[in-house]
Enzyme design. Structure first.
Site, short mmCIF file in Angstrom:
data_model
loop_
_atom_site.label_atom_id
_atom_site.label_comp_id
_atom_site.label_asym_id
_atom_site.label_seq_id
_atom_site.Cartn_x
_atom_site.Cartn_y
_atom_site.Cartn_z
N ALA A 61 0.80 -1.23 0.00
CA ALA A 61 0.00 0.00 0.00
C ALA A 61 0.83 1.28 0.00
CB ALA A 61 -0.94 0.00 1.20
N ASP B 183 -4.75 -1.64 -7.30
CA ASP B 183 -5.07 -0.38 -7.98
C ASP B 183 -4.60 -0.29 -9.43
OD1 ASP B 183 -2.28 0.07 -7.66
OD2 ASP B 183 -2.61 1.07 -5.75
N HIS C 163 -3.21 -10.01 -4.78
CA HIS C 163 -4.52 -9.73 -4.18
C HIS C 163 -5.57 -9.40 -5.24
CE1 HIS C 163 -2.77 -8.62 0.07
NE2 HIS C 163 -2.59 -9.88 -0.27
N CYS D 217 -22.29 -17.98 -12.11
CA CYS D 217 -21.98 -18.61 -13.41
C CYS D 217 -20.57 -18.32 -13.89
CB CYS D 217 -23.00 -18.17 -14.46
SG CYS D 217 -22.75 -16.48 -15.06
ZN ZN Z 1 -23.98 -15.14 -13.70
#
Ligand code: ZN
Length: 252
Positions: A29, A110, A125, A136
């Site tokens: 960060a 970011d 991350h 789905c």
């Molecule tokens: Zn879906």
């Protein structure tokens, strides 16, 4: 940076980079703070002020109360989408262009390393680049995310109405296996690991410097505040990351 006088430490880091066959950066960060993205560990700043990120940006909160999650995360996505890289990101991209940096492992979501021009970036991350339907699996680009929100402020899949989640690792979630495996392999090969803007406290990423050390690599730490690896590090720079890395670049 023009007119900047390199300290002995920045010159030493420039020398370590030149001597290294394989330098890998590990960023957290702190490298994005000069871009205006507050580190959520710093209390009382920005949108983290009124909420506990560990609670609201937790996978269980997302499942239990997606409207609340999004009331927090939707403006965050917007503000992150508009930020620009700073000289620290640019310095790492330039090191890669000069053949002096193998790649960047980042804890940040970011996308600023990409925006700065870095090519090999391992986002352990995840990132705000995309979102996925949790039912789905359909993927959506961040640019199209606004169309997904229902009147309750919950992002839903345009195909199956399932919950859509940003492709970032929330608290309570495991890190992506592939990205972590790539990060570990890179750390094992590193002659020099340049740790920038990370407190190196959050596992499993915090284990990467150990892997580098175990493989005979050296550590250089450019971050404000202490880390658990300070005693193992070849050197430590604790000024502003943008200024420090610009100075190192200038000394090369
Ligand atoms: Zn879906």
């Amino acid at each position: 940076m023009e007119g900047q006088v390199a300290s002995a430490q920045t010159e030493r880091l420039a020398q370590l980079i030149q001597e290294s066959e394989c330098t890998v950066a590990l960023t957290g960060a702190g490298i994005s703070v000069p871009s205006g993205i507050p580190d959520f560990r710093t209390p009382g700043e920005g949108m983290w002020e009124k909420v506990d990120p560990m609670e609201v940006a937790h996978i269980e909160s997302f499942r239990r109360d997606p409207a609340r999650f999004w009331s927090f995360y939707r403006p965050r996505l917007h503000s992150l989408g508009g930020v620009e890289p700073n000289p620290a990101h640019e310095a790492l991209a330039e090191l890669e262009r000069r053949g002096l940096l193998e790649g960047v492992i980042t804890q940040n979501i970011d996308m600023l390393h990409f925006k700065a021009g870095s090519e090999r970036v391992i986002e352990v991350h995840g990132s705000i680049r995309s979102l996925s339907c949790q039912s789905c699996g359909r993927g959506f680009a961040i640019a199209d995310s606004e169309e997904l929100f229902d009147p309750e402020g919950v992002a839903r899949c345009s195909g199956c109405e399932g919950l859509v989640k940003p492709d970032v690792v929330l608290f309570g979630e495991l890190l992506p296996t592939e990205a972590m495996a790539e990060a570990e392999a890179l750390a094992a090969r590193a002659d020099l690991m340049l740790c920038v803007g990370s407190s190196l406290e959050v596992y499993p990423v915090a284990g990467l410097p150990s892997i580098a050390l175990g493989g005979g690599g050296k550590l250089a730490i450019v971050t404000k505040g202490p880390t658990p690896y300070d005693r193992d590090a070849e050197l430590r720079l604790d000024g502003d990351v943008a200024e420090e890395l610009s100075a190192v670049l200038a000394a090369l």
